[in-house]
Design a protein around this motif. Structure first.
Motif, mmCIF file in Angstrom:
data_model
loop_
_atom_site.group_PDB
_atom_site.id
_atom_site.type_symbol
_atom_site.label_atom_id
_atom_site.label_comp_id
_atom_site.label_asym_id
_atom_site.label_seq_id
_atom_site.Cartn_x
_atom_site.Cartn_y
_atom_site.Cartn_z
ATOM 1 N N GLU A 50 -1.687 5.073 9.466
ATOM 2 C CA GLU A 50 -2.443 3.837 9.276
ATOM 3 C C GLU A 50 -1.994 3.223 7.949
ATOM 4 O O GLU A 50 -2.019 3.891 6.913
ATOM 5 N N LEU A 51 -1.556 1.988 7.991
ATOM 6 C CA LEU A 51 -1.128 1.269 6.789
ATOM 7 C C LEU A 51 -1.854 -0.062 6.772
ATOM 8 O O LEU A 51 -1.700 -0.863 7.692
ATOM 9 N N ALA A 52 -2.632 -0.299 5.753
ATOM 10 C CA ALA A 52 -3.366 -1.552 5.654
ATOM 11 C C ALA A 52 -3.675 -1.824 4.187
ATOM 12 O O ALA A 52 -3.780 -0.896 3.386
ATOM 13 N N ASN A 62 -3.257 -7.197 5.548
ATOM 14 C CA ASN A 62 -2.230 -6.861 6.528
ATOM 15 C C ASN A 62 -2.414 -5.431 6.991
ATOM 16 O O ASN A 62 -2.943 -4.598 6.263
ATOM 17 N N SER A 63 -1.927 -5.154 8.203
ATOM 18 C CA SER A 63 -1.958 -3.777 8.690
ATOM 19 C C SER A 63 -0.830 -3.550 9.676
ATOM 20 O O SER A 63 -0.399 -4.476 10.369
ATOM 21 N N SER A 66 -1.910 -4.120 13.412
ATOM 22 C CA SER A 66 -1.903 -5.469 13.983
ATOM 23 C C SER A 66 -0.584 -5.804 14.679
ATOM 24 O O SER A 66 -0.492 -6.800 15.387
ATOM 25 N N ILE A 132 2.079 -5.784 1.981
ATOM 26 C CA ILE A 132 0.831 -5.217 1.468
ATOM 27 C C ILE A 132 1.048 -4.873 0.002
ATOM 28 O O ILE A 132 2.075 -4.290 -0.359
ATOM 29 N N LEU A 139 0.225 4.266 -0.112
ATOM 30 C CA LEU A 139 0.608 4.097 1.296
ATOM 31 C C LEU A 139 1.836 4.924 1.705
ATOM 32 O O LEU A 139 1.826 5.534 2.782
#
Length: 190
Positions: A50-52, A62-63, A66, A132, A139
């Protein structure tokens, strides 16, 4: 001698490439330039993390989620990194050529405490993809061990349509190498 699984061998190769690459004080420039990323076999791929986070430009967060269902190029960069500046043109060139081919780009600006430096980098290099802002460098730590070296930038990871890590490289990526990676992943069945 312990037996290695099929997943261990590709990750071992990635770890080796990552240790010698990127913007780190112990990485010689010729080692960074010599890397050639390859695509992992589908059976050897691990899920992307998961990167957001907040957008460098100050817009909506941003993610990676998406972009699910698309091939995604995740580029980890910093404004103070010379190799990041060197690869910026290649990234934007490939982004422009692959936008109509279902490829998305997502940057992670890491370890830049002041977001204004990241904004200046984006403007100076004409980047047209979201990034991001990750000032603490957390991250890159979310990727499975051996995928990226969180202490070295730049790094580029290609995520397949199923949200799995298809390829990763540390150090500046070239337009031909990235195009070849994307052609291979795009040719895979959806």
């Amino acid at each position: 001698m312990p037996r290695r699984t099929s997943l261990a061998l590709p990750l071992l190769g990635l770890v080796t490439a990552l240790v010698v690459g990127g913007c780190s004080p112990d990485a010689p420039a010729d080692a960074r330039a010599a890397q050639r990323p390859t695509v992992l076999a589908a059976a050897d791929r691990l899920p992307a993390p998961e990167l957001a986070g907040p957008d460098v430009g100050g817009g909506t967060p941003n993610s990676l989620a998406s972009h699910r269902g698309h091939v995604v190029v995740v580029n980890i960069w910093a404004s103070w990194c010379g190799p990041c500046r060197a690869e910026a043109k290649a990234l934007e060139e490939v982004r422009g050529r692959t936008a109509a081919r279902d490829v998305r780009f997502l940057g992670i600006n890491t370890r830049d405490p002041d977001v204004s430096a990241a904004r200046s980098f984006v403007a100076a290099h004409g980047q047209h993809f979201p990034s991001i802002h990750d000032p603490r460098g957390t991250l890159p730590l979310r990727f499975p061990a051996g995928t990226v070296n969180p202490q070295a930038v730049p790094a580029t990871v290609v995520i397949d349509r199923q949200g799995r890590i298809a390829a990763a490289t540390s150090g500046p990526v070239t337009a031909p190498d990235l195009t070849a990676l994307l052609d291979t992943v795009l040719a895979e069945p959806s």
